[in-house]
Design a protein around this motif. Structure first.
Motif, PDB file in Angstrom:
ATOM      1  N   LEU A 130      -1.360   3.819  10.765  1.00 31.25           N
ATOM      2  CA  LEU A 130      -2.135   4.504  11.803  1.00 31.25           C
ATOM      3  C   LEU A 130      -2.903   5.698  11.236  1.00 31.25           C
ATOM      4  O   LEU A 130      -4.078   5.913  11.571  1.00 31.25           O
ATOM      5  CB  LEU A 130      -1.188   4.975  12.913  1.00 31.25           C
ATOM      6  CG  LEU A 130      -0.724   3.905  13.906  1.00 31.25           C
ATOM      7  CD1 LEU A 130       0.450   4.421  14.721  1.00 31.25           C
ATOM      8  CD2 LEU A 130      -1.853   3.464  14.804  1.00 31.25           C
ATOM      9  N   THR A 131      -2.254   6.462  10.379  1.00 27.60           N
ATOM     10  CA  THR A 131      -2.910   7.618   9.777  1.00 27.60           C
ATOM     11  C   THR A 131      -4.141   7.196   8.966  1.00 27.60           C
ATOM     12  O   THR A 131      -5.209   7.822   9.053  1.00 27.60           O
ATOM     13  CB  THR A 131      -1.936   8.387   8.866  1.00 27.60           C
ATOM     14  OG1 THR A 131      -0.862   8.883   9.663  1.00 27.60           O
ATOM     15  CG2 THR A 131      -2.619   9.549   8.165  1.00 27.60           C
ATOM     16  N   HIS A 132      -4.001   6.134   8.206  1.00 32.01           N
ATOM     17  CA  HIS A 132      -5.117   5.674   7.361  1.00 32.01           C
ATOM     18  C   HIS A 132      -6.253   5.114   8.227  1.00 32.01           C
ATOM     19  O   HIS A 132      -7.419   5.367   7.938  1.00 32.01           O
ATOM     20  CB  HIS A 132      -4.600   4.635   6.368  1.00 32.01           C
ATOM     21  CG  HIS A 132      -5.453   4.495   5.144  1.00 32.01           C
ATOM     22  ND1 HIS A 132      -5.891   5.579   4.414  1.00 32.01           N
ATOM     23  CD2 HIS A 132      -5.968   3.400   4.517  1.00 32.01           C
ATOM     24  CE1 HIS A 132      -6.625   5.162   3.380  1.00 32.01           C
ATOM     25  NE2 HIS A 132      -6.688   3.843   3.433  1.00 32.01           N
ATOM     26  N   TRP A 133      -5.901   4.337   9.247  1.00 32.98           N
ATOM     27  CA  TRP A 133      -6.936   3.841  10.166  1.00 32.98           C
ATOM     28  C   TRP A 133      -7.718   4.994  10.792  1.00 32.98           C
ATOM     29  O   TRP A 133      -8.945   4.989  10.846  1.00 32.98           O
ATOM     30  CB  TRP A 133      -6.313   3.001  11.279  1.00 32.98           C
ATOM     31  CG  TRP A 133      -5.801   1.657  10.852  1.00 32.98           C
ATOM     32  CD1 TRP A 133      -6.269   0.891   9.843  1.00 32.98           C
ATOM     33  CD2 TRP A 133      -4.730   0.925  11.453  1.00 32.98           C
ATOM     34  NE1 TRP A 133      -5.535  -0.289   9.769  1.00 32.98           N
ATOM     35  CE2 TRP A 133      -4.608  -0.288  10.751  1.00 32.98           C
ATOM     36  CE3 TRP A 133      -3.862   1.183  12.532  1.00 32.98           C
ATOM     37  CZ2 TRP A 133      -3.653  -1.247  11.104  1.00 32.98           C
ATOM     38  CZ3 TRP A 133      -2.917   0.225  12.874  1.00 32.98           C
ATOM     39  CH2 TRP A 133      -2.822  -0.965  12.157  1.00 32.98           C
ATOM     40  N   GLN A 134      -6.979   5.965  11.311  1.00 26.57           N
ATOM     41  CA  GLN A 134      -7.625   7.072  12.019  1.00 26.57           C
ATOM     42  C   GLN A 134      -8.452   7.953  11.086  1.00 26.57           C
ATOM     43  O   GLN A 134      -9.477   8.500  11.483  1.00 26.57           O
ATOM     44  CB  GLN A 134      -6.558   7.890  12.747  1.00 26.57           C
ATOM     45  CG  GLN A 134      -5.916   7.140  13.906  1.00 26.57           C
ATOM     46  CD  GLN A 134      -4.572   7.700  14.333  1.00 26.57           C
ATOM     47  OE1 GLN A 134      -4.066   8.647  13.748  1.00 26.57           O
ATOM     48  NE2 GLN A 134      -3.974   7.113  15.371  1.00 26.57           N
ATOM     49  N   HIS A 135      -8.024   8.028   9.836  1.00 19.97           N
ATOM     50  CA  HIS A 135      -8.745   8.858   8.871  1.00 19.97           C
ATOM     51  C   HIS A 135     -10.063   8.224   8.445  1.00 19.97           C
ATOM     52  O   HIS A 135     -11.063   8.939   8.236  1.00 19.97           O
ATOM     53  CB  HIS A 135      -7.861   9.081   7.644  1.00 19.97           C
ATOM     54  CG  HIS A 135      -8.521   9.870   6.552  1.00 19.97           C
ATOM     55  ND1 HIS A 135      -8.935  11.173   6.719  1.00 19.97           N
ATOM     56  CD2 HIS A 135      -8.834   9.517   5.258  1.00 19.97           C
ATOM     57  CE1 HIS A 135      -9.488  11.603   5.574  1.00 19.97           C
ATOM     58  NE2 HIS A 135      -9.436  10.621   4.702  1.00 19.97           N
TER      59      HIS A 135
END
Length: 371
Positions: free
Chosen positions: A364-369
């Motif tokens: 999720l962190t990588h997607w959102q970033h």
């Protein structure tokens, strides 16, 4: 978010999908269910052998294609996420790229840059393709390395790498191979394990080890040489013969995942694979079950997860002789008192670094970033 997982290996995407659904996201998983593994999927897409199988496969793809739009994230299991030649995969990739907000890549399995790195023998001390400066048994028999590193495969991999928003490496060796080409678009996530879905079994104790030590090997048909499981099985059967009544060997092939995990939970030591630098899904599941894993566990793995080597994992390597292996396992069979502590430490590592909740947070962190 609306998230599409396209393809799956060893329940990786299905595991993430389950956790994301629990958090309220709308998820679609397209896969062949790992065939005999029968993993969760929303849309079954599998290719049967022969010309008719190829035609039917293309028909299935075109049939579902109109619905594969307006997703916030499309996560591909590999650049070769379809069982097609690169040119045809590129055609469908472009449609997915055009009709959805972002496209990410899971680095799992082979692609041009991973195999190239393995064959160069400068980065890795060994791999399923090369060992001790010579072709591995698998590479000698198949010459797969030349197929993966053909010029057309490089062109295709470059195109996919250039046109994704980001990528996730699930093992350190995938990260090491792809980092020079993907840079900050690449995140190391590790492999997820859904701890809550595993069979409920008691932790190993001294009482469990009073009879014979149970060794477990799961084989994937057609990959016995590639994963090194044929060599592992031969050594274990030799030990069983040499130490009657002290150890037993269970070897299973092509079981559905639920049955496979149940059988694994009945063992003490689970042998995973020979040519990996890191534990794979099979080993992490064993560790999460509180069983001792024998698998790849090189210093690079511990460096990536930020843990010291506490000896919880029995490290396997093709650079170690059969005789050394046998002596290590023989000593554990004759004096298994250390196994409960090893199993408990392996469970701690899996809980800390591979719990699906933790790995999902990383995705999720990588997607959102990068979306």
């Amino acid at each position: 978010m609306r998230i599409l997982f396209f393809g799956d290996y060893s329940n990786l995407h299905a595991c993430l999908a389950g956790e994301l659904r629990r958090r309220g996201h709308h998820i679609t998983v397209i896969s062949d269910g790992g065939r005999y593994m029968d993993t969760d999927k929303d849309i079954l897409l599998e290719r049967a052998p022969g010309r008719l199988g190829a035609v039917s496969y293309l028909y299935q793809i075109f049939k579902i294609l109109p619905s594969l739009r307006d997703y916030d994230v499309v996560q591909l299991i590999n650049p070769h996420f379809l069982s097609l030649k690169p040119g045809k995969i590129k055609y469908f990739f472009d449609i997915l790229r055009k009709n959805n907000r972002s496209v990410f890549l899971t680095l799992a399995g082979n692609d041009y840059y991973f195999v190239k790195t393995c064959l160069e023998a400068r980065t890795f001390r060994f791999s399923e393709f090369e060992s001790a400066g010579k072709p591995s048994e698998f590479e000698f028999a198949t010459r797969h390395g030349a197929l993966w590193t053909a010029p057309g495969m490089k062109e295709f991999c470059d195109y996919i790498y250039s046109n994704i928003d980001g990528a996730m490496a699930v093992l350190p060796e995938y990260d090491i191979a792809a980092r020079p080409y993907l840079g900050d678009r690449l995140s190391f996530t590790n492999i997820p394990v859904d701890l809550a879905s595993l069979p409920k079994v008691p932790a190993l104790s001294a009482g469990d080890l009073s009879d014979r030590i149970r060794l477990f090997i799961g084989m994937r048909q057609g990959m016995e040489i590639q994963k090194g499981t044929a060599r592992m099985l031969r050594i274990c059967l030799e030990l069983e013969k040499e130490m009657p009544g002290r150890c037993s060997v269970t070897c299973v092939r092509n079981l559905p995942l639920a049955e496979y995990l149940r059988r694994m939970s009945e063992s003490h030591i689970v042998l995973d694979q020979l040519y990996s630098y890191s534990p794979g899904t099979n080993a992490f599941q064993a560790m999460a079950l509180g069983r001792v894993a024998a698998t790849g566990a090189q210093p690079e793995y511990y460096e990536y997860i930020g843990e010291p080597d506490t000896g919880a994992i029995i490290p396997l390597s093709p650079l170690v002789s059969d005789l050394e292996w046998k002596e290590r396992f023989r000593s554990l069979i004759l004096d298994p008192a250390c196994l409960p502590a090893m199993a408990a430490e392996g469970r701690r590592i899996a809980e800390k670094h591979n719990a699906v909740t933790t790995v999902t947070d990383r995705f999720l962190t990588h997607w959102q970033h990068l979306s």
